[in-house]
Design a protein around this motif. Structure first.
Motif, PDB file in Angstrom:
ATOM      1  N   ASP A  31      33.412 -26.933 -55.438  1.00 43.96           N
ATOM      2  CA  ASP A  31      32.821 -25.977 -56.371  1.00 43.96           C
ATOM      3  C   ASP A  31      31.488 -25.535 -55.797  1.00 43.96           C
ATOM      4  OD1 ASP A  31      32.788 -24.397 -58.577  1.00 43.96           O
ATOM      5  OD2 ASP A  31      32.479 -25.985 -60.033  1.00 43.96           O
ATOM      6  N   LYS A  32      30.785 -24.698 -56.520  1.00 43.81           N
ATOM      7  CA  LYS A  32      29.535 -24.136 -55.996  1.00 43.81           C
ATOM      8  C   LYS A  32      28.485 -25.207 -55.736  1.00 43.81           C
ATOM      9  CE  LYS A  32      28.080 -22.910 -60.693  1.00 43.81           C
ATOM     10  NZ  LYS A  32      27.700 -21.779 -61.597  1.00 43.81           N
ATOM     11  N   LEU A  77      31.902 -12.560 -55.994  1.00 39.75           N
ATOM     12  CA  LEU A  77      32.732 -13.625 -56.551  1.00 39.75           C
ATOM     13  C   LEU A  77      34.193 -13.523 -56.112  1.00 39.75           C
ATOM     14  CD1 LEU A  77      31.520 -13.922 -60.264  1.00 39.75           C
ATOM     15  CD2 LEU A  77      31.278 -15.642 -58.475  1.00 39.75           C
ATOM     16  N   GLY A 124      40.882 -25.073 -61.776  1.00 36.28           N
ATOM     17  CA  GLY A 124      40.810 -25.955 -60.620  1.00 36.28           C
ATOM     18  C   GLY A 124      41.139 -27.392 -60.965  1.00 36.28           C
ATOM     19  N   SER A 131      40.959  -7.820 -53.646  1.00 35.12           N
ATOM     20  CA  SER A 131      41.353  -9.196 -53.332  1.00 35.12           C
ATOM     21  C   SER A 131      42.833  -9.279 -52.996  1.00 35.12           C
ATOM     22  CB  SER A 131      41.023 -10.124 -54.500  1.00 35.12           C
ATOM     23  OG  SER A 131      39.644 -10.142 -54.766  1.00 35.12           O
ATOM     24  N   HIS A 148      42.559 -20.468 -53.904  1.00 39.32           N
ATOM     25  CA  HIS A 148      41.227 -19.908 -54.099  1.00 39.32           C
ATOM     26  C   HIS A 148      41.109 -19.439 -55.545  1.00 39.32           C
ATOM     27  CE1 HIS A 148      37.427 -18.203 -52.960  1.00 39.32           C
ATOM     28  NE2 HIS A 148      37.783 -17.024 -53.416  1.00 39.32           N
ATOM     29  N   THR A 160      33.860 -14.261 -51.337  1.00 37.81           N
ATOM     30  CA  THR A 160      34.229 -15.676 -51.207  1.00 37.81           C
ATOM     31  C   THR A 160      35.637 -15.814 -50.642  1.00 37.81           C
ATOM     32  OG1 THR A 160      35.070 -15.846 -53.486  1.00 37.81           O
ATOM     33  CG2 THR A 160      32.722 -16.345 -53.127  1.00 37.81           C
ATOM     34  N   THR A 208      39.371 -24.228 -54.037  1.00 37.81           N
ATOM     35  CA  THR A 208      38.024 -23.682 -54.184  1.00 37.81           C
ATOM     36  C   THR A 208      37.879 -23.160 -55.618  1.00 37.81           C
ATOM     37  OG1 THR A 208      38.846 -21.598 -53.249  1.00 37.81           O
ATOM     38  CG2 THR A 208      37.686 -23.104 -51.769  1.00 37.81           C
ATOM     39  N   GLY A 209      36.703 -23.387 -56.192  1.00 33.07           N
ATOM     40  CA  GLY A 209      36.556 -23.155 -57.620  1.00 33.07           C
ATOM     41  C   GLY A 209      37.139 -24.325 -58.382  1.00 33.07           C
ATOM     42  N   ASP A 226      28.401 -23.458 -50.798  1.00 38.47           N
ATOM     43  CA  ASP A 226      28.178 -22.067 -51.192  1.00 38.47           C
ATOM     44  C   ASP A 226      29.197 -21.200 -50.463  1.00 38.47           C
ATOM     45  OD1 ASP A 226      27.314 -19.561 -51.848  1.00 38.47           O
ATOM     46  OD2 ASP A 226      25.332 -19.735 -50.916  1.00 38.47           O
ATOM     47  N   LEU A 227      30.179 -20.720 -51.192  1.00 35.56           N
ATOM     48  CA  LEU A 227      31.240 -19.938 -50.568  1.00 35.56           C
ATOM     49  C   LEU A 227      30.774 -18.559 -50.128  1.00 35.56           C
ATOM     50  CD1 LEU A 227      34.295 -20.870 -52.815  1.00 35.56           C
ATOM     51  CD2 LEU A 227      33.531 -21.932 -50.689  1.00 35.56           C
ATOM     52  N   VAL A 287      38.106 -19.015 -57.369  1.00 36.75           N
ATOM     53  CA  VAL A 287      36.803 -18.490 -57.776  1.00 36.75           C
ATOM     54  C   VAL A 287      37.011 -17.174 -58.516  1.00 36.75           C
ATOM     55  CG1 VAL A 287      34.565 -17.669 -56.980  1.00 36.75           C
ATOM     56  CG2 VAL A 287      35.666 -19.604 -55.837  1.00 36.75           C
TER      57      VAL A 287
END
Length: 209
Positions: free
Chosen positions: A31-32, A87, A13, A136, A62, A91, A6-7, A36-37, A64
């Protein structure tokens, strides 16, 4: 292996995608523009589609990220916190909650995020960023506890900052002391599979050493 990134559209990435693909693994990079995460239902639908096609996931990386900050503590803009919470934290929550069951179906799954030394030593102007990174990390440690004794592991990869070839080309004279190149990060991510899950589950691996 089945690897979700993701990202996936950024330099980090792309580096991880290239590394895993080069070694013959199936890479699902989003990706975005793909999903939409911040939309939990959309992330859950992504997990359902991966499960329907592959039955499991062997890696979730992950990536992002983002940074906001100011010069002093008093000048901290809480709008930066709102952005960074979405962010870096929200996510992560959506992705980990949706894909944890698929990691359990892997014999050797890995989940990892990239965190920063700033979470350990916050600066006055970086309060929002450091707090989001610390949150996180705590979330990943909780995931790690949930994965204990499953054969899968959750890990935090710690850097000072990330470096890519475009940055080097833009400032060829710069030293970028302590920065971790995205290719080095990709190698570290792949190396997580070379160690038993119980050795790395719930750990912070410092790539600045």
């Amino acid at each position: 292996m089945i690897i979700l990134i993701t990202g996936g559209g950024g330099p980090t990435g792309q580096a991880l995608s290239a590394h895993f693909a080069k070694h013959g693994h199936t890479v699902i990079a989003v990706d975005k523009d793909d999903v939409d995460l911040l939309d939990r239902a959309a992330v859950q639908e992504l997990a359902r589609s991966v499960e329907a096609e592959h039955g499991r996931v062997d890696g979730v990386f992950h990536l992002v990220g983002g940074w906001r900050g100011g010069k002093t503590f008093a000048e901290t803009d809480l709008a930066d916190w709102d952005l960074l919470h979405d962010l870096l934290v929200r996510t992560l929550q959506h992705v980990s909650l949706a894909f944890e069951p698929l990691l359990r179906k892997s014999d050797n799954g890995r989940f990892a995020i990239v965190s920063a030394k700033a979470a350990e030593r916050p600066t006055a102007g970086g309060a929002a960023y450091a707090a989001a990174k610390a949150a996180s990390e705590a979330w990943v440690m909780s995931l790690a506890d949930g994965l204990r004794d499953t054969g899968s592991a959750a890990t935090v990869l710690v850097v000072k900052a990330l470096l890519n070839d475009a940055m080097i080309a833009a400032k060829p004279e710069a030293k970028f002391a302590g920065f971790t190149h995205v290719d080095t990060l990709a190698e570290a991510a792949a190396a997580l599979y070379e160690r038993p899950a119980e050795q790395i589950n719930g750990t912070r691996l410092d790539l600045t050493q």
